[in-house]
Design a protein around this motif. Sequence first.
Motif, mmCIF file in Angstrom:
data_model
loop_
_atom_site.group_PDB
_atom_site.id
_atom_site.type_symbol
_atom_site.label_atom_id
_atom_site.label_comp_id
_atom_site.label_asym_id
_atom_site.label_seq_id
_atom_site.Cartn_x
_atom_site.Cartn_y
_atom_site.Cartn_z
ATOM 1 N N PHE A 25 0.492 -0.997 0.190
ATOM 2 C CA PHE A 25 0.177 0.041 0.108
ATOM 3 C C PHE A 25 0.675 1.133 -0.431
ATOM 4 C CE2 PHE A 25 -2.151 3.202 1.920
ATOM 5 C CZ PHE A 25 -3.385 3.155 0.705
ATOM 6 N N GLY A 26 2.225 0.844 0.918
ATOM 7 C CA GLY A 26 2.296 2.094 0.781
ATOM 8 C C GLY A 26 3.621 2.431 -1.006
ATOM 9 N N ASN A 27 3.514 1.792 -1.390
ATOM 10 C CA ASN A 27 4.723 1.589 -2.262
ATOM 11 C C ASN A 27 3.581 2.383 -4.021
ATOM 12 O OD1 ASN A 27 7.090 -0.138 -1.846
ATOM 13 N ND2 ASN A 27 5.856 -2.075 -2.254
ATOM 14 N N THR A 28 2.194 1.947 -3.303
ATOM 15 C CA THR A 28 1.174 2.125 -4.738
ATOM 16 C C THR A 28 1.075 4.163 -4.200
ATOM 17 O OG1 THR A 28 0.192 0.329 -4.065
ATOM 18 C CG2 THR A 28 -1.366 1.713 -5.053
ATOM 19 N N VAL A 29 1.675 4.246 -2.975
ATOM 20 C CA VAL A 29 0.932 5.788 -2.792
ATOM 21 C C VAL A 29 2.884 6.359 -3.167
ATOM 22 C CG1 VAL A 29 0.762 7.165 -0.864
ATOM 23 C CG2 VAL A 29 -0.433 6.011 -0.492
ATOM 24 N N LEU A 30 3.571 5.566 -3.261
ATOM 25 C CA LEU A 30 4.729 6.696 -3.517
ATOM 26 C C LEU A 30 5.452 6.026 -5.130
ATOM 27 C CD1 LEU A 30 7.233 4.927 -0.956
ATOM 28 C CD2 LEU A 30 6.529 7.056 -0.584
ATOM 29 N N ILE A 31 4.408 5.303 -5.743
ATOM 30 C CA ILE A 31 4.310 4.987 -6.955
ATOM 31 C C ILE A 31 2.954 6.559 -7.835
ATOM 32 C CG2 ILE A 31 3.607 3.472 -9.439
ATOM 33 C CD1 ILE A 31 4.597 1.714 -7.569
ATOM 34 N N SER A 32 1.833 6.258 -6.997
ATOM 35 C CA SER A 32 0.843 7.118 -7.569
ATOM 36 C C SER A 32 1.119 8.580 -7.972
ATOM 37 C CB SER A 32 -0.173 6.879 -7.144
ATOM 38 O OG SER A 32 -0.499 5.225 -7.528
ATOM 39 N N TRP A 46 -3.060 4.207 -10.532
ATOM 40 C CA TRP A 46 -2.899 3.196 -8.747
ATOM 41 C C TRP A 46 -3.304 1.775 -9.300
ATOM 42 C CZ3 TRP A 46 -2.582 4.393 -3.600
ATOM 43 C CH2 TRP A 46 -3.293 4.360 -3.163
ATOM 44 N N ASN A 47 -3.890 1.729 -10.628
ATOM 45 C CA ASN A 47 -5.400 0.473 -10.580
ATOM 46 C C ASN A 47 -4.417 -0.050 -11.566
ATOM 47 O OD1 ASN A 47 -8.042 1.223 -9.195
ATOM 48 N ND2 ASN A 47 -7.990 2.438 -11.119
ATOM 49 N N LEU A 54 -10.054 -0.132 -3.095
ATOM 50 C CA LEU A 54 -10.731 0.503 -4.351
ATOM 51 C C LEU A 54 -11.777 2.109 -3.866
ATOM 52 C CD1 LEU A 54 -12.942 0.414 -6.500
ATOM 53 C CD2 LEU A 54 -14.436 -0.509 -5.117
ATOM 54 N N VAL A 55 -11.319 2.064 -2.480
ATOM 55 C CA VAL A 55 -12.169 3.004 -1.819
ATOM 56 C C VAL A 55 -10.804 4.684 -2.345
ATOM 57 C CG1 VAL A 55 -10.857 3.032 0.656
ATOM 58 C CG2 VAL A 55 -13.049 4.044 -0.407
ATOM 59 N N VAL A 56 -9.589 4.234 -2.178
ATOM 60 C CA VAL A 56 -8.848 5.796 -2.144
ATOM 61 C C VAL A 56 -9.308 6.338 -3.279
ATOM 62 C CG1 VAL A 56 -7.129 5.553 -2.409
ATOM 63 C CG2 VAL A 56 -7.099 4.972 -0.651
ATOM 64 N N PRO A 57 -9.626 5.749 -4.680
ATOM 65 C CA PRO A 57 -9.624 5.967 -5.825
ATOM 66 C C PRO A 57 -10.844 7.180 -5.430
ATOM 67 C CG PRO A 57 -8.360 4.369 -6.820
ATOM 68 C CD PRO A 57 -9.008 4.448 -5.093
ATOM 69 N N PHE A 104 -11.698 10.730 -6.292
ATOM 70 C CA PHE A 104 -13.035 11.500 -7.782
ATOM 71 C C PHE A 104 -13.568 12.542 -7.210
ATOM 72 C CE2 PHE A 104 -16.491 10.943 -9.726
ATOM 73 C CZ PHE A 104 -16.423 11.590 -11.220
ATOM 74 N N PHE A 105 -14.172 12.339 -5.654
ATOM 75 C CA PHE A 105 -15.317 13.009 -4.805
ATOM 76 C C PHE A 105 -15.030 14.237 -4.089
ATOM 77 C CE2 PHE A 105 -17.124 8.921 -4.885
ATOM 78 C CZ PHE A 105 -18.724 9.604 -5.603
#
Length: 315
Positions: free
Chosen positions: A111-118, A248-249, A291-294, A298-299
């Motif tokens: 999860f941390g890597n996803t944030v660091l990439i996105s 992210w996806n 799923l909930v982070v994107p 968006f909102f």
Amino acid sequence: MSSGHGTIERRRSRRSADVRPVPGPSAKGPGPGRRRGKRLSRLLSSSLVQGALILVALVWITPLAGLLISSLRSEGDNASDGWWTALGDPSQLSLDNYGALLKDSGIAEAFGNTVLISVPTTALVVAIAALAGYAFAWLEFPGRDAIFLVVVGLLVVPVQIGLLPVAKLFGAVGLFGTVAGVVLFHVAYGLPFAIFLLRNYFAEIPREMLEAARMDGGSEWRIFSRLVLPLGRPAIASLAIFQFLWVWNDMLVALLFADSGSQPLTVALQSQMRQFGSNIGVLAPGAFLSLVVPLIVFFAFQRHFVQGVMAGSVK
């Protein structure tokens, strides 16, 4: 005789002026039946649209609700019956799965890597594309149109073509299997569309506005930062949302360029799919978290996103 004849003519003209035409059936407004028909058709059209939207919302929300409820149930409950049974027995729901997920070092690191990439990818793409879009739209330099045509041509290049050559290049320079390598790949393949989008949006800014700023002594950087960027906020927000959701996806690029220490959440969840039955307690909360982070992003930028999508549709 002449005076008598003139008197008769004047009397006839007065009588004709006093006579007013009686409105016929065509001058009347629409009858009650026609008005009722219009109201009925308007009601049916709005009802059909609302019904279609409600149906689409239900189709989209039902799997999301099932995933949320499954993430709140134990593995035994998920294996014994369907998620909808929890609607009649709320005692099945708990946050134990999310507590176990946060204690899982592999998922937490992913999860941390996803944030660091996105996040860096989105910031770099937006910043570089905004500068390049302004240059292509309002600056004169040699080869501007030819370079922009190359950028437009890169839009049709699929990602799969560059996977192996870039993998060899990253292996030679020591970026293969790192977060920085994944970020650079996403930035490179996200820039053509981003530059094309922002250039077209910036080109719609009135030239007189920029010329007035230049006559007031404003430099190009000051015009870009104080005038162009605020006016281009809707397009920039739309681009940021698109880029963030795509990165992210993403799983294809990360599956090839990331190793076990730099893999994002999508790759970590995919590796858990081999033992779906026994890992549902990790997969369901992990998938819902992914799923909930994107959705939150968006909102949070929904107003700017709608303005950016509708930009240029109304003159």
